[in-house]
Design an enzyme around this catalytic site. Structure first.
Site, short mmCIF file in Angstrom:
data_model
loop_
_atom_site.label_atom_id
_atom_site.label_comp_id
_atom_site.label_asym_id
_atom_site.label_seq_id
_atom_site.Cartn_x
_atom_site.Cartn_y
_atom_site.Cartn_z
N SER A 103 0.83 -1.19 0.00
CA SER A 103 0.00 0.00 0.00
C SER A 103 0.88 1.26 0.00
O SER A 103 1.74 1.42 -0.86
CB SER A 103 -0.97 -0.04 1.19
OG SER A 103 -2.00 0.92 1.05
N GLU A 227 -1.55 -2.42 -8.17
CA GLU A 227 -2.73 -2.88 -7.42
C GLU A 227 -3.31 -1.70 -6.65
O GLU A 227 -2.63 -0.68 -6.45
CB GLU A 227 -2.36 -4.02 -6.47
CG GLU A 227 -1.46 -3.65 -5.31
CD GLU A 227 -2.21 -3.16 -4.08
OE1 GLU A 227 -3.38 -3.51 -3.89
OE2 GLU A 227 -1.61 -2.40 -3.30
N HIS A 295 -4.30 -5.90 -1.42
CA HIS A 295 -5.01 -5.66 -0.17
C HIS A 295 -5.98 -6.79 0.19
O HIS A 295 -6.65 -6.72 1.21
CB HIS A 295 -5.79 -4.35 -0.25
CG HIS A 295 -4.93 -3.12 -0.17
ND1 HIS A 295 -4.05 -2.76 -1.17
CD2 HIS A 295 -4.84 -2.17 0.80
CE1 HIS A 295 -3.46 -1.62 -0.83
NE2 HIS A 295 -3.92 -1.25 0.36
#
Length: 322
Positions: A103, A227, A295
């Site tokens: 992230s 992503e 995630h």
């Protein structure tokens, strides 16, 4: 015994989620991991763990600690990019370490890989977010992580994708019920297999430092890994267009697209892969999509900068030279 130092580059999760934080510590300690806490553990400065200088001081103290082998983020957030000019790259060039996170940690692991190529950077679990998860999902993430972490320099490791996955938002602090799992399936365009040097991470984080000195340079031997999570279709289109406008899609040989956790299609039937293909237009880049280093859980650990081979039909990824 592996020694992991942990720090909070953005969100103050050790202060706001003490129960999950404690659970993550117990899990890792039971695996024989020695843990070194960053200086901002348990502290909070509004939306962040501390000021920019306090956060980078926490990170640099772990970099300068000779006992720490692996440095892991506690969680992501939004503001890790503010730390990039102040990281102690000089010490890392003399004493390379392994960095782990996902992230918002994308900014730090890509900056370190760009500035200090000798460091291992793994797009993988974050301390609280990943190892505070409940069984059996936490152990599946752990097993892939430790296999990659323990792969010797110059070695190779093959990871099989999980049979089932979930992005259900549940059980953050206390267990209420098992998460609903979905059968797993990777999809692809043009070819079932892609190989190359894999570079990338979280797309939403990238716009905070794209085209800076800390952003990687791509080549036609590279696979772009991207992503994201909790974004809507409009934001995803914007971010894919950002990469196209920066010329990045013209520089790589293919794309590995991770599963998008909790995606909002804005009342359309469109998926992130549909949006990406529209943005690519007449660019024939092959794509392997719905990859599990993202995630969702369980999470595959991806060594950024490694030579990677993906087989979409077998749902396998092999990493070497990292």
């Amino acid at each position: 015994m592996t020694t992991i130092g942990f720090f909070s580059p953005s969100t103050p999760i050790t202060a706001t989620s003490p129960q999950r934080f404690k659970r993550s510590l117990t899990f890792l300690q039971n695996k024989g991991i020695k843990l070194v806490a960053g200086d901002l553990t348990g502290r909070k400065d509004g939306y962040r763990a501390g000021s920019i200088q306090a956060r980078v001081a926490e990170l640099n103290a772990l970099i300068q600690n000779p006992q720490v082998e692996v440095i892991m983020a506690t969680i992501g957030g939004t503001n890790s990019n503010a730390l990039l000019p102040y990281i102690d790259y000089k010490t890392l060039k003399k004493h390379p370490k392994t960095f782990v996170g996902y992230s918002d940690m994308t900014a730090i692991i890509l900056a370190i890989k760009t500035q200090v190529p000798a460091c291992r950077v793994l797009y993988g679990p974050a301390l609280v977010a990943s190892f505070g998860e409940f069984e059996p999902l936490v152990s599946q993430t752990w097993q892939d992580f430790i296999r990659v972490l323990q792969t010797p320099n110059g070695g190779a490791v093959t990871i099989q994708a999980p049979k089932q996955w979930t992005d259900e938002v549940l059980n953050w602090n206390e267990f209420t019920r098992p998460k609903t799992l979905r059968d797993n399936q990777w999809v692809y365009t043009r070819t079932t297999k892609l190989s190359g040097r894999i570079i990338g991470g979280n797309l939403n984080t990238m716009y905070g430092f794209i085209n800076s000195p800390y952003f990687p340079k791509f080549s036609h031997h590279d696979l772009l890994f991207i992503e994201d999570a909790e974004k809507d279709a409009a934001t995803v289109e914007k971010n894919f267009a950002m990469l196209k406008n920066a010329g990045i899609f013209d520089q790589v040989k293919g794309i590995i697209l991770g599963k998008h956790a909790v995606f909002d299609n804005c009342d359309t039937s469109r998926k992130p892969l549909d949006i990406l293909q529209e943005i690519l237009g007449d660019n024939p880049l092959p794509i392997v999509a719905d990859y599990d280093s993202c995630h969702t859980v369980p999470m595959i650990t991806t060594p950024i900068g490694s030579t990677a081979s993906f087989d979409a039909q077998k749902m396998q990824a092999t990493f070497s030279n990292f």
